[in-house]
Write an enzyme that holds these catalytic residues in place. Sequence first.
Site, PDB file in Angstrom:
ATOM      1  N   HIS A   1       0.839  -1.201   0.000  1.00 40.64           N
ATOM      2  CA  HIS A   1       0.000   0.000   0.000  1.00 40.64           C
ATOM      3  C   HIS A   1       0.875   1.253   0.000  1.00 40.64           C
ATOM      4  CE1 HIS A   1      -3.314  -2.701   0.963  1.00 40.64           C
ATOM      5  NE2 HIS A   1      -4.151  -1.695   0.794  1.00 40.64           N
TER       6      HIS A   1
ATOM      7  N   HIS B   1       1.934  -3.811   9.408  1.00 36.94           N
ATOM      8  CA  HIS B   1       3.354  -3.720   9.062  1.00 36.94           C
ATOM      9  C   HIS B   1       4.202  -3.209  10.221  1.00 36.94           C
ATOM     10  CE1 HIS B   1       2.983  -4.404   4.730  1.00 36.94           C
ATOM     11  NE2 HIS B   1       1.852  -3.737   4.797  1.00 36.94           N
TER      12      HIS B   1
HETATM   13  C1  RDZ Z   1      -3.898  -8.483  -5.998  1.00 37.83           C
HETATM   14  C2  RDZ Z   1      -3.835  -7.017  -6.094  1.00 37.83           C
HETATM   15  C3  RDZ Z   1      -4.162  -6.407  -7.390  1.00 37.83           C
HETATM   16  C4  RDZ Z   1      -3.482  -6.243  -5.074  1.00 37.83           C
HETATM   17  C5  RDZ Z   1      -3.098  -6.752  -3.740  1.00 37.83           C
HETATM   18  C6  RDZ Z   1      -3.072  -5.552  -2.877  1.00 37.83           C
HETATM   19  C7  RDZ Z   1      -2.605  -5.898  -1.494  1.00 37.83           C
HETATM   20  C8  RDZ Z   1      -3.502  -6.641  -0.623  1.00 37.83           C
HETATM   21  C9  RDZ Z   1      -1.369  -5.506  -1.121  1.00 37.83           C
HETATM   22  C10 RDZ Z   1      -0.782  -5.743   0.213  1.00 37.83           C
HETATM   23  O1  RDZ Z   1      -0.469  -4.519   0.729  1.00 37.83           O
HETATM   24  P1  RDZ Z   1       0.381  -4.395   2.050  1.00 37.83           P
HETATM   25  O2  RDZ Z   1       1.717  -5.010   1.761  1.00 37.83           O
HETATM   26  O3  RDZ Z   1       0.482  -2.919   2.305  1.00 37.83           O
HETATM   27  O4  RDZ Z   1      -0.359  -5.087   3.133  1.00 37.83           O
END
Ligand code: RDZ
Length: 289
Positions: free
Chosen positions: A208, A250
Amino acid sequence: MQSPRRNAEGRPLGTCDPSSSGSPAHGGGSRFEFQSLLSSRVPGADPISARLRSSESPVHRRGSFPLAGAGSPQTLPPQLPEEDRIDLNPSFLGIALRSLLAIDLWLSKKLGVCAGESSSWGSMRPLMKLLEISGHGIPWLLGTLYCLSRSDSWAGREVLMNLLFALLLDLLLVSLIKGLVRRRRPAHNQMDMFFTVSVDKYSFPSGHTTRAALVSRFILNHLVLAIPLRVLVVLWAFILGLSRVMLGRHNVTDVAFGFFLGYMQYSIVDYCWLSPHTAPVLFLLWNQP
Ligand SMILES: CC(C)=CCC/C(C)=C/COP(=O)(O)O
């Protein structure tokens, strides 16, 4: 002759039990991280084999460091001979890394004030989760594809095509790094995220946050916005990063590296900028009826 001392499970003291490694699944995420950093997980850390290894090479001497079981007296081998103790001298870099990790875990736990409904700021959790959706890959990908399909100018199409490229590059790089580093999410995280893929069980770097840094830099460079809106975009990226730690998703270093990576990803996109001149096939394909 005395028989070896045994722990509560009847296992001789000084042996390693992988099933009690303290992984988050076993309710001890931070200890696992410490253990993996402090030692190279030497199997059978009994005093005799430790002494044998220590005479093989200095590397092994370091590997047999009894801190592998730090914090758990049950896994500590009995006293090592004097000469081994003198040589157990971790490098400056090792100490610095361990200290950084300790500070990271401590700070992340302290800042994880929305990690659960019963946490001190638990009532803010729905708001944090809304922020989470605002930085999720799915809405950004679908939104960009939709705008591309509606765009009727070459300039608009070019910008959106590059945004799509940026989002895909981000997903690829984050998945690669997560799969390589395999750092577990903090133990206090509740895994109730919307639409995750397999690598999302890992936390380094924060996807994110990379997206927030990348998209906000992209917007600031390619959209003409009034100053208050530009400030809002930067604030959104910053608060989204902070909310990842507050939600307990995180550690601080995952987010800090996420900002760095997202910022650098924009530089890659800018360098490889797709245009009807550099990628004519792509633009012609998109314009097919
Ligand atoms: C499968 C797609 C298109 C996106 C996944 C997005 C997601 C869940 C990312 C994890 O984010 P963090 O590493 O910040 O938790």
